[in-house]
Design a protein around this motif. Structure first.
Motif, short mmCIF file in Angstrom:
data_model
loop_
_atom_site.label_atom_id
_atom_site.label_comp_id
_atom_site.label_asym_id
_atom_site.label_seq_id
_atom_site.Cartn_x
_atom_site.Cartn_y
_atom_site.Cartn_z
N GLY A 70 0.79 -1.22 0.00
CA GLY A 70 0.00 0.00 0.00
C GLY A 70 0.83 1.28 0.00
O GLY A 70 0.28 2.36 -0.19
N PHE A 71 2.15 1.16 0.21
CA PHE A 71 3.00 2.34 0.41
C PHE A 71 2.91 3.35 -0.73
O PHE A 71 2.68 4.54 -0.51
CB PHE A 71 4.46 1.89 0.62
N GLY A 72 3.05 2.86 -1.96
CA GLY A 72 3.04 3.75 -3.12
C GLY A 72 1.73 4.52 -3.23
O GLY A 72 1.72 5.73 -3.46
N LEU A 73 0.61 3.81 -3.04
CA LEU A 73 -0.71 4.45 -3.14
C LEU A 73 -0.89 5.48 -2.04
O LEU A 73 -1.44 6.55 -2.26
CB LEU A 73 -1.80 3.39 -3.03
N GLU A 74 -0.38 5.14 -0.83
CA GLU A 74 -0.47 6.08 0.28
C GLU A 74 0.29 7.36 -0.04
O GLU A 74 -0.17 8.46 0.24
CB GLU A 74 0.14 5.42 1.52
N MET A 75 1.47 7.20 -0.63
CA MET A 75 2.29 8.36 -0.95
C MET A 75 1.62 9.20 -2.04
O MET A 75 1.88 10.39 -2.16
CB MET A 75 3.69 7.92 -1.42
N LEU A 76 0.78 8.57 -2.85
CA LEU A 76 0.05 9.31 -3.88
C LEU A 76 -1.22 9.94 -3.32
O LEU A 76 -2.02 10.50 -4.05
CB LEU A 76 -0.32 8.36 -5.03
N ASN A 77 -1.39 9.80 -1.98
CA ASN A 77 -2.55 10.38 -1.29
C ASN A 77 -3.89 9.84 -1.80
O ASN A 77 -4.87 10.57 -1.84
CB ASN A 77 -2.54 11.91 -1.39
N ARG A 78 -3.89 8.58 -2.17
CA ARG A 78 -5.18 7.98 -2.56
C ARG A 78 -6.02 7.77 -1.30
O ARG A 78 -5.48 7.56 -0.21
CB ARG A 78 -4.93 6.62 -3.23
N PRO A 79 -7.36 7.82 -1.42
CA PRO A 79 -8.22 7.61 -0.25
C PRO A 79 -7.95 6.24 0.38
O PRO A 79 -7.65 5.27 -0.34
CB PRO A 79 -9.64 7.65 -0.83
N LYS A 80 -8.10 6.18 1.71
CA LYS A 80 -7.79 4.96 2.46
C LYS A 80 -8.54 3.74 1.91
O LYS A 80 -8.00 2.65 1.82
CB LYS A 80 -8.17 5.16 3.93
N LYS A 81 -9.82 3.97 1.56
CA LYS A 81 -10.67 2.88 1.07
C LYS A 81 -10.08 2.28 -0.21
O LYS A 81 -10.00 1.07 -0.36
CB LYS A 81 -12.06 3.44 0.78
N GLU A 82 -9.67 3.19 -1.10
CA GLU A 82 -9.13 2.74 -2.38
C GLU A 82 -7.83 1.98 -2.16
O GLU A 82 -7.57 0.96 -2.80
CB GLU A 82 -8.90 3.96 -3.28
N VAL A 83 -7.00 2.49 -1.23
CA VAL A 83 -5.73 1.83 -0.94
C VAL A 83 -6.00 0.40 -0.49
O VAL A 83 -5.40 -0.56 -0.99
CB VAL A 83 -4.93 2.59 0.16
N ARG A 84 -6.93 0.27 0.46
CA ARG A 84 -7.22 -1.06 1.00
C ARG A 84 -7.71 -2.01 -0.09
O ARG A 84 -7.30 -3.15 -0.17
CB ARG A 84 -8.23 -0.96 2.14
#
Lengths: 345, 303
Positions: free
Chosen positions: A84-98
């Motif tokens: 999930g690290f990359g998506l988190e760094m791209l500031n994607r919503p938590k739901k989408e990351v999960r």
């Protein structure tokens, strides 16, 4: 996508292609990959992706992800957190990351391991997590730096198929770096063979194997016999044939070289499986058996052809065949029409 | 057969204890012995000219936080002691913070140098350690006193009109302690950063983390064991610091160490000194407990 890098060489990688940079260690293939990723900056040249100038962007702004040779998984995070690290760094919503992390875990079959620390899983599993982590942000290009070299033989075979499957399923362009020619041949859509900082030949695996442009390529990929000959005439350009006089004095038709070559002495590359043994009188090449090596499924005959070149042939063992040949016997070699390739150098 | 094995095991166990005995005796005498003496002293009566009288008294412990009004005999909190406790805690915490803020970038800088250079940089960090603590403290004194280097330079540059009073302030004590304890912060952080795989940093950049995010999410968590060790190594001796607050703080900026020394010296109150020492020990233990707990839960919170 158009890359220009290293020793004034230009490479164009097509969309959704499995492109392999193949070469011995130190040939510059990893450097090229690091230039694309942004960890190294070339003194001149440019790297474009979809018309975007990559060199003007820092590595964290490039829509490109890397699978590192050593995986470089974050040891203080779980498998799921790594992915999930990359998506988190791209500031994607938590739901989408999960959701994406779950999809990725499923894609690389690691769902059960989601909450493990990366030190608690095997090398093959780490490899799959590294892949999932790099694929999760859906990069335009995935760079793979010898990702299979740390795995044992069987796992490597499995992962080769897995990588092909992932590339087909995700539709992402893969740029794969390896020094293993077999890996390159089985997985790639196209291969760029590199040596000493420059690209020697680019083409589909079959073309690279069947029509090596020069001695280095022919030698690096698969086994090849090199025999001297005299070029008499090139019939038609590029795909055409060439007429040569072999050391036996016989004229033969072989593949024309990829570039202009002057008439006179040249080197022919002939794959071992494209030649077979015959009676001396019927052979295009003639020579003396130097060694016979028995391998079970086949036997390798080492023949010194007239003119002094060593020629290795593979003969598949069938009951009652070729068993009479012994070291020192005179033999003839027959070559399939167009099997030999005139090299550029 | 079973019996024989059993006796063999017990014999082996006995010889093991016998071999451990010298170490155990030294440990007991060196670590527990003095501590037990301090505990006993804290419950005895103070002698008139120092030392102790062998009769039980809780006065020592009583005086740690309370005092009797000289005239009315009324009980009240010992303000002087409490403000010293507070100052010690505050200055120790700030010392740990300042050494971290300076030490982390320093350690990172050294860890990212080529391997050969690193040893030279580390040597430069360690060299002050070879000098006596007192001398290092006097060097700071020379820098910050009214006629000291800093004031002279500032005066000469015309930035100030009269010397800034820096000596005998909390600022002076803090500067001195941060300078003295800085290597204790740099060394453990460097040790954990040196082991850090720098490909992880590249992986961070590759996965869209900016410089700040890489520092926060990759480098710092991996250097955390070093940061924890470093802050304990700085915080604990800071709490009990004696020389630095004495030289740079003068008589005004007492810390716990000075207060304790006072009781064994001029104060002639050994039981109070012993009780204060044990209080210091308790403060250190509680502070460490809270710190380690806080760091631990933070880690779990992320997981």
């Amino acid at each position: 996508m158009d890359f220009t890098a290293l020793g004034g060489v230009s490479i164009t990688v097509k969309d959704n292609e499995f492109f392999t940079l193949l070469g011995p260690s130190g040939c510059g293939k990893t450097t090229l990959l690091r230039v694309i990723a942004g960890f190294e900056y070339p003194t001149s040249g440019s790297v474009h992706l979809d018309g975007m100038d990559l060199l003007s962007l820092p590595p964290y702004r490039r829509p490109v992800n890397t699978v590192f040779q050593s995986y470089a998984l974050f040891p203080h995070m779980t498998v799921a957190e790594n992915i999930g690290f990359g998506l988190e760094m791209l500031n994607r919503p938590k739901k989408e990351v999960r959701k994406t992390v779950d999809e990725m875990l499923d894609l690389v079959r690691m769902t059960e391991m989601a909450d493990r620390k990366t030190s608690e899983i095997s090398g093959g599993q780490q490899q799959r997590v590294a892949l999932a982590r790099a694929l999760a942000p859906r990069p335009k290009v995935l760079l793979l730096d010898e990702p299979l070299s740390a795995l044992d033989y069987k796992l490597r075979k499995d992962m080769q198929l897995e990588l092909k499957r992932l590339q087909a399923e995700t539709g992402i362009t893969f740029i794969f770096v390896t020094h293993d020619q077999e890996e390159a041949l089985t997985m790639s859509d196209r291969i760029a063979v590199m040596n000493a900082g420059s690209v020697r030949q680019i083409g589909p695996p079959r073309e690279i194997y069947d029509h090596p442009a020069e001695r280095f390529v022919a030698d690096f990929i698969g086994e090849t016999n090199f025999v001297g000959a005299e070029l008499l005439e090139i019939e038609g350009e590029g795909e055409g044939f060439a007429r040569v006089r072999l050391s036996s004095g016989i004229e033969a038709h072989v593949q024309a070289p990829s570039g202009p070559v002057a008439n006179g002495p040249v080197t022919l590359a002939i794959r071992p499986e494209h030649a077979w043994l015959v009676e001396e009188a019927q052979g295009l090449l003639k020579g003396k058996v130097e060694n016979v090596v028995y391998f079970g499924t086949d036997t390798h005959f080492h023949v010194i052809v007239d003119g002094g070149d060593l020629f290795v042939l593979r003969h598949q063992n069938q009951p009652g065949q070729m068993q009479h040949l012994a070291v020192g016997d005179r033999v003839g070699l027959q070559i399939g029409r167009g099997a030999g390739q005139v090299l550029r150098d | 057969m079973a019996n024989a094995t059993l006796s063999h095991v017990s014999q082996e166990r006995r010889s093991r204890w016998l071999l451990l005995a010298p170490a155990l005796i030294v440990l007991f005498l060196a670590a527990s012995g003095p501590l037990i003496i301090v505990v006993i002293y804290s419950f005895l009566t103070a002698g008139d000219y120092g030392g102790i009288v062998w009769s039980f008294s809780s006065d020592g412990w009583f005086s740690v936080v309370l005092q009797r009004d000289f005239f009315s005999g009324e009980l009240m909190l010992a303000d002087a002691h409490l403000s010293i406790f507070w100052r010690s805690l505050k200055l120790s915490f700030l010392t740990a913070l300042i050494t971290f803020l300076i030490g982390f970038p320093t350690a990172y800088f050294i860890a990212t140098r080529p391997k050969r250079q690193r040893d030279i940089w580390m040597l430069l960090i360690i060299i002050p350690f070879w000098t006596n603590l007192l001398i290092r403290t006097f060097a700071i004194l020379e820098l910050i006193r009214a006629e000291g280097t800093i004031n002279l330079v500032l005066l000469w540059l015309g930035i100030i009109d009269e010397p800034i009073q820096m000596l005998f302030t909390e600022f002076a004590v803090l500067t001195g302690m941060a300078y003295v304890y800085l290597p204790l912060m740099v060394l453990p952080i460097y040790a954990s950063l040196e082991r850090l795989d720098f490909r992880l940093i590249e992986a961070g950049y590759d996965l869209y983390a900016t410089r700040w995010q890489v520092l926060k999410r990759v480098i710092f968590p991996l250097a955390k064991p070093g940061v924890i060790a470093g802050s304990i190594l700085v915080f604990v001796p800071s709490l009990g610091a004696y020389v630095t607050p004495r030289v740079l703080g003068g008589g005004k900026q007492l810390m716990l160490g000075n207060l304790i020394e006072l009781q064994f010296g001029q104060g002639r109150n050994w039981p109070l000194g012993a009780a204060l020492s044990l209080t210091l020990l308790a403060i250190v233990m509680i502070a460490l407990f809270i710190y380690v707990r806080a760091v631990g839960t933070e880690e779990r919170g992320h997981g």
